[in-house]
Design a protein around this motif. Structure first.
Motif, PDB file in Angstrom:
ATOM      1  N   GLN A  42     -42.709  30.447  12.793  1.00 52.65           N
ATOM      2  CA  GLN A  42     -42.457  29.854  11.203  1.00 52.65           C
ATOM      3  C   GLN A  42     -42.817  28.904  10.619  1.00 52.65           C
ATOM      4  N   GLY A  43     -43.492  28.520   9.907  1.00 57.13           N
ATOM      5  CA  GLY A  43     -43.783  26.716   9.302  1.00 57.13           C
ATOM      6  C   GLY A  43     -42.328  26.467   8.282  1.00 57.13           C
ATOM      7  N   GLY A  44     -42.769  24.817   8.911  1.00 59.08           N
ATOM      8  CA  GLY A  44     -40.645  25.003   8.228  1.00 59.08           C
ATOM      9  C   GLY A  44     -41.265  23.006   8.105  1.00 59.08           C
ATOM     10  N   THR A  45     -40.484  22.750   7.514  1.00 55.05           N
ATOM     11  CA  THR A  45     -39.889  21.328   7.428  1.00 55.05           C
ATOM     12  C   THR A  45     -39.534  20.819   8.748  1.00 55.05           C
ATOM     13  N   PHE A  46     -39.220  19.110   8.925  1.00 50.77           N
ATOM     14  CA  PHE A  46     -38.211  19.101   9.774  1.00 50.77           C
ATOM     15  C   PHE A  46     -38.134  17.246   9.578  1.00 50.77           C
ATOM     16  N   GLN A  47     -37.391  16.624  11.030  1.00 51.45           N
ATOM     17  CA  GLN A  47     -37.316  15.888  11.221  1.00 51.45           C
ATOM     18  C   GLN A  47     -37.976  15.199  12.097  1.00 51.45           C
ATOM     19  N   MET A  48     -38.996  15.089  12.342  1.00 56.62           N
ATOM     20  CA  MET A  48     -39.562  14.003  13.348  1.00 56.62           C
ATOM     21  C   MET A  48     -39.646  12.866  14.293  1.00 56.62           C
ATOM     22  N   GLY A  49     -39.176  12.855  15.413  1.00 59.74           N
ATOM     23  CA  GLY A  49     -38.675  11.595  16.008  1.00 59.74           C
ATOM     24  C   GLY A  49     -37.776  11.404  16.297  1.00 59.74           C
ATOM     25  N   SER A  50     -37.327  10.061  16.855  1.00 63.99           N
ATOM     26  CA  SER A  50     -36.095   9.755  17.280  1.00 63.99           C
ATOM     27  C   SER A  50     -35.630   8.297  16.069  1.00 63.99           C
ATOM     28  N   ASN A  51     -35.332   7.579  16.048  1.00 65.30           N
ATOM     29  CA  ASN A  51     -34.357   6.296  16.330  1.00 65.30           C
ATOM     30  C   ASN A  51     -34.190   6.237  17.412  1.00 65.30           C
ATOM     31  N   GLY A  52     -33.451   6.511  18.627  1.00 61.07           N
ATOM     32  CA  GLY A  52     -32.328   6.236  19.111  1.00 61.07           C
ATOM     33  C   GLY A  52     -33.609   5.938  20.817  1.00 61.07           C
ATOM     34  N   GLY A  53     -34.948   6.775  20.871  1.00 62.88           N
ATOM     35  CA  GLY A  53     -35.573   6.704  21.755  1.00 62.88           C
ATOM     36  C   GLY A  53     -36.150   4.764  21.655  1.00 62.88           C
ATOM     37  N   ARG A  54     -37.411   5.510  22.943  1.00 57.89           N
ATOM     38  CA  ARG A  54     -38.832   3.993  22.209  1.00 57.89           C
ATOM     39  C   ARG A  54     -39.020   4.217  21.210  1.00 57.89           C
ATOM     40  N   VAL A  55     -40.058   2.144  21.078  1.00 59.51           N
ATOM     41  CA  VAL A  55     -39.899   2.216  19.899  1.00 59.51           C
ATOM     42  C   VAL A  55     -40.895   3.554  19.782  1.00 59.51           C
ATOM     43  N   ARG A  56     -42.038   4.172  20.813  1.00 62.19           N
ATOM     44  CA  ARG A  56     -43.810   5.526  20.129  1.00 62.19           C
ATOM     45  C   ARG A  56     -42.881   6.053  19.160  1.00 62.19           C
ATOM     46  N   GLU A  57     -41.441   6.295  19.563  1.00 58.83           N
ATOM     47  CA  GLU A  57     -41.034   7.028  18.627  1.00 58.83           C
ATOM     48  C   GLU A  57     -40.472   7.277  17.483  1.00 58.83           C
ATOM     49  N   ARG A  58     -40.531   5.978  16.696  1.00 57.91           N
ATOM     50  CA  ARG A  58     -39.929   5.914  15.547  1.00 57.91           C
ATOM     51  C   ARG A  58     -40.812   5.190  14.415  1.00 57.91           C
ATOM     52  N   PRO A  59     -40.318   6.236  13.345  1.00 55.10           N
ATOM     53  CA  PRO A  59     -39.610   5.942  13.103  1.00 55.10           C
ATOM     54  C   PRO A  59     -39.235   7.570  12.684  1.00 55.10           C
ATOM     55  N   ILE A  60     -37.778   8.469  12.102  1.00 54.66           N
ATOM     56  CA  ILE A  60     -37.416   9.046  12.256  1.00 54.66           C
ATOM     57  C   ILE A  60     -38.694   9.680  11.029  1.00 54.66           C
ATOM     58  N   HIS A  61     -39.143  10.976  10.808  1.00 53.97           N
ATOM     59  CA  HIS A  61     -39.804  10.954   9.744  1.00 53.97           C
ATOM     60  C   HIS A  61     -40.285  12.151   8.897  1.00 53.97           C
ATOM     61  N   THR A  62     -40.100  12.985   7.752  1.00 63.59           N
ATOM     62  CA  THR A  62     -39.981  14.258   8.052  1.00 63.59           C
ATOM     63  C   THR A  62     -41.634  14.614   7.644  1.00 63.59           C
TER      64      THR A  62
END
Length: 250
Positions: A28-48
């Protein structure tokens, strides 16, 4: 009549392909916070990110399924057809999908990177786990400590059969560890940082790399998190830890 003809066509397919068709999970579709600010640079920034409904494979594509469609098994770790297929570059995955769609009349594809992460996190049923289904990696993943580190003489060394670890909240298996998984997207750090909010599909212009997700049997725990991102050239075939799973638009 058309429905009956399609059913008859499916019934005539090899069992591994029939299993594949039955094992698509509706997300089911939805909204989430993608990524991580605590991991590697390529995971940043967290975005909706907001996604529409989609389907994704319950398991990575197995060697049995790959052979049933293509007649080949490119894997290094042979001997158990329930293992995920590996030694598959992005183009081989696309060839498999094209042949599968011709056989079944379906429209399978690779998941987008956003779909992959949303599904790994448990979709709208997410409990916020670090890995796909747990905060305890040993419950849900084959990775460095319980696979590679045991040495070549151990039965758990290398790629392991799908579905032996616990599933995540959506009853999807092996999204952390076992094999890295191709996504449809080109890899571009700038695109990720400025990702569209609705159904991002990656850069439209050709880049050098494609996106991989999930970590693998020879990766450390930190690299098997749901937010972890990787990149590799789409024509790279010399990897015994890269496979894929299917997605579909309902």
């Amino acid at each position: 009549k058309a429905v009956a003809e399609k059913a008859a066509k499916i019934a005539a397919l090899p069992t591994p392909i029939q299993d594949l068709l039955c094992d698509m999970i509706h997300v089911q579709g939805g909204t989430f916070q993608m990524g991580s600010n605590g991991g590697r640079v390529r995971e940043r920034p967290i975005h909706t990110v907001t996604l529409d409904n989609f389907k994704i494979g319950k398991y990575p594509i197995t060697q049995a399924q790959y052979k049933a469609v293509t007649g080949k098994n490119r894997s290094h770790f042979k001997g158990n057809d329930k293992r995920p297929v590996e030694y598959v570059n992005w183009h081989y995955a696309q060839d498999f999908i094209q042949q599968l769609n011709e056989l079944t009349g379906e429209t399978f594809r690779l998941p987008t990177e956003a779909e992959w992460e949303f599904a790994a996190r448990g979709g709208t049923k997410s409990k916020g786990f670090k890995y796909a289904g747990s905060n305890n990696i040993n419950e849900v993943a084959w990775y460095y400590r319980n696979s590679y580190n045991r040495g070549e003489n151990d039965p758990n060394y290398g790629i392991n059969p799908v579905g032996l670890k616990a599933p995540n909240e959506l009853q999807i298996y092996d999204m952390s560890g076992n094999v890295l998984e191709w996504c449809e997207d080109w890899y571009d750090g700038n695109y990720y940082k400025n990702s569209p909010k609705n159904n991002p599909k990656g850069p439209t212009s050709e880049q050098t790399y494609r996106v991989l997700r999930g970590g693998s049997w020879n990766y450390g725990g930190n690299e098997c998190r749901s937010a972890s991102r990787f990149r590799i050239r789409p024509d790279d075939t010399d990897e015994n830890d890269i496979g894929f799973r299917l997605a579909q638009t309902p």
